[in-house]
Design a protein around this motif. Sequence first.
Motif, mmCIF file in Angstrom:
data_model
loop_
_atom_site.group_PDB
_atom_site.id
_atom_site.type_symbol
_atom_site.label_atom_id
_atom_site.label_comp_id
_atom_site.label_asym_id
_atom_site.label_seq_id
_atom_site.Cartn_x
_atom_site.Cartn_y
_atom_site.Cartn_z
ATOM 1 N N UNK A 449 0.814 -1.209 0.000
ATOM 2 C CA UNK A 449 0.000 0.000 0.000
ATOM 3 C C UNK A 449 0.851 1.263 0.000
ATOM 4 N N UNK A 450 2.163 1.091 0.158
ATOM 5 C CA UNK A 450 3.112 2.203 0.067
ATOM 6 C C UNK A 450 4.154 1.850 -0.986
ATOM 7 N N UNK A 451 3.757 1.795 -2.251
ATOM 8 C CA UNK A 451 4.663 1.233 -3.260
ATOM 9 C C UNK A 451 5.915 2.052 -3.529
ATOM 10 N N UNK A 452 5.858 3.370 -3.315
ATOM 11 C CA UNK A 452 6.961 4.229 -3.739
ATOM 12 C C UNK A 452 7.811 4.771 -2.590
ATOM 13 N N UNK A 453 7.383 4.539 -1.352
ATOM 14 C CA UNK A 453 8.052 5.133 -0.201
ATOM 15 C C UNK A 453 8.492 4.030 0.756
ATOM 16 N N UNK A 454 9.729 4.111 1.215
ATOM 17 C CA UNK A 454 10.248 3.124 2.161
ATOM 18 C C UNK A 454 9.464 3.169 3.461
ATOM 19 N N UNK A 455 9.216 1.997 4.030
ATOM 20 C CA UNK A 455 8.503 1.874 5.296
ATOM 21 C C UNK A 455 9.473 1.333 6.335
ATOM 22 N N UNK A 456 9.769 2.092 7.393
ATOM 23 C CA UNK A 456 10.685 1.598 8.423
ATOM 24 C C UNK A 456 10.246 0.243 8.960
ATOM 25 N N UNK A 457 11.179 -0.668 9.037
ATOM 26 C CA UNK A 457 10.885 -1.999 9.541
ATOM 27 C C UNK A 457 10.478 -2.991 8.471
ATOM 28 N N UNK A 458 10.237 -2.496 7.252
ATOM 29 C CA UNK A 458 9.811 -3.381 6.167
ATOM 30 C C UNK A 458 10.848 -3.426 5.051
ATOM 31 N N UNK A 459 12.107 -3.274 5.408
ATOM 32 C CA UNK A 459 13.169 -3.255 4.404
ATOM 33 C C UNK A 459 13.211 -4.550 3.594
ATOM 34 N N UNK A 460 12.890 -5.667 4.228
ATOM 35 C CA UNK A 460 12.933 -6.949 3.513
ATOM 36 C C UNK A 460 11.941 -6.991 2.362
ATOM 37 N N UNK A 461 10.892 -6.192 2.440
ATOM 38 C CA UNK A 461 9.862 -6.187 1.401
ATOM 39 C C UNK A 461 10.294 -5.388 0.175
ATOM 40 N N UNK A 462 11.408 -4.677 0.288
ATOM 41 C CA UNK A 462 11.949 -3.929 -0.848
ATOM 42 C C UNK A 462 13.159 -4.622 -1.453
ATOM 43 N N UNK A 463 13.584 -5.728 -0.875
ATOM 44 C CA UNK A 463 14.780 -6.420 -1.348
ATOM 45 C C UNK A 463 14.462 -7.230 -2.598
ATOM 46 N N UNK A 464 15.488 -7.449 -3.414
ATOM 47 C CA UNK A 464 15.325 -8.301 -4.589
ATOM 48 C C UNK A 464 14.962 -9.715 -4.152
ATOM 49 N N UNK A 465 14.277 -10.420 -5.039
ATOM 50 C CA UNK A 465 13.841 -11.771 -4.706
ATOM 51 C C UNK A 465 15.021 -12.726 -4.646
ATOM 52 N N UNK A 466 14.955 -13.741 -3.792
ATOM 53 C CA UNK A 466 15.999 -14.770 -3.803
ATOM 54 C C UNK A 466 15.916 -15.567 -5.092
ATOM 55 N N UNK A 467 17.041 -16.092 -5.525
ATOM 56 C CA UNK A 467 17.071 -16.898 -6.750
ATOM 57 C C UNK A 467 16.617 -18.312 -6.401
ATOM 58 N N UNK A 468 15.310 -18.506 -6.480
ATOM 59 C CA UNK A 468 14.749 -19.791 -6.048
ATOM 60 C C UNK A 468 14.214 -20.607 -7.218
#
Length: 477
Positions: A449-468
């Motif tokens: 719901x906050x696609x363009x702005x960083x959310x403190x504590x949710x840094x993992x949700x902005x990380x690149x996907x693991x190569x799975x």
Amino acid sequence: MTATVSLSHRFADLLPEMAVPVRAADAPDPRLVVLDEAVAADLGLDAGWLRSDEGLGLLTGTRVPDGARPVAQAYAGHQFGGFARLGDGRALLLGELRDRDGRLRDLHLKGSGRTPFARGGDGLAALGPMLREVVISESMHALGIPTTRALAVVVTGRAVQREQPLPGAVLARVASSHLRVGSVQFARATDDRGLLERVVALAIERHHPEAEGALGLYRAVIAAQADLIARWMLVGFVHGVMNTDNMTLSGETIDYGPCAFLDAYDPATVFSSIDHDGRYAYRNQPGIAMWNLARLGEALLPLLADDEPTAIERATEALHGFGPRYEAALAAGHRAKLGLAHAPSADVDPLVAEVLGLMEAARVDHTRFWRDLAEAARGDAEAVRGVVLDLPALDAWLDRWRALGPDAAAMDAVNPLHIPRNHLVDEALRAAETDANLEPLHRLLEAVRSPYVAVPGLEAYAAAAPDAGPFVTYCGT
């Protein structure tokens, strides 16, 4: 039932041939899982009341307002290229509501039980796929992409049998309408010109009031879909099942089944487990949209002219507008993503083609690359180095791009940081279905719901996907 909820039934009144009265299946122990209070407020529905027994009755279709006429909608469609008469096999249109802007909106249920269109299915839905629709539609809405909205998900207290027993659930969703290309195809297949005319008239009234007649409607739908598909492509969205019954006349995205967002940039990406030939691959979406719109034109032919050759000529001319409209929308979007909306297209278009080639060759993370490119505009070239294989080519490209003066802040406003990454969606849905743990779901919703702005504590949700490895999605029916 509280008197504050009043559902109209305009679809059922105007198109009775396409509206089959159906009662929702019982929900023995309904419990609210998700409620979007903003959507409720927009519809004039009290969130507190929706949590009550009466409200849960509305959200499951088991207790509807006096005068409401829930119906399963009939439609047709080309599914993976083959034509069939279809309909809501596990869904109900409860009726229509006015939102706070006075617009008529459909209130619709998925997973509410068998209908005459169920074709052997149980008409029910599992919790996971209904929550997937919540997450993806919320992300699309936050990204500014036309979409249906999820009002609520309620678990019914009844297990549904798939490969294993799963919690059953009903999704209540809101749409400008559920009129689709397949609605027009159904009317045409009946050989009832009057029905075809009424479908067209309702679509114009609901979605394109400026359109004049069937040809005007056709042009308006073509334009809306060209813009929509361009927006999908710009954020790496893959619908997964672009049948004609899943293409709306409004231009909203609908039916989030085997959909997903790109991780690695590969135009050949297919997520759906049933799309064995890649018909609905990422790169094929514009062509499939045009194919679907050609089927819409065929269905409209009797209303386009008195003689078929003239009707075909008019439909063909209108359809030829899709390509230029789509290409213009895509090019404008790419200029914005590069921070070069101000630059001449002749300077920017070659850069777009070249960088897409670099991205494909290196299979870079699609979302992360565009976002990191803004840091390169600020002078940090290392933000994108190392993810592209041919570094000399990238350096040369970066020099030409920077010479045009990219606007980093403008890039941040159009290149999302948070999308519903596939591994995070799976994690959230598994936790909800198997452990009744909604915390991962709520955290994921907070991020998208906050696609363009960083959310403190949710840094993992902005990380690149693991190569799975390859990711696979399922319809969830």
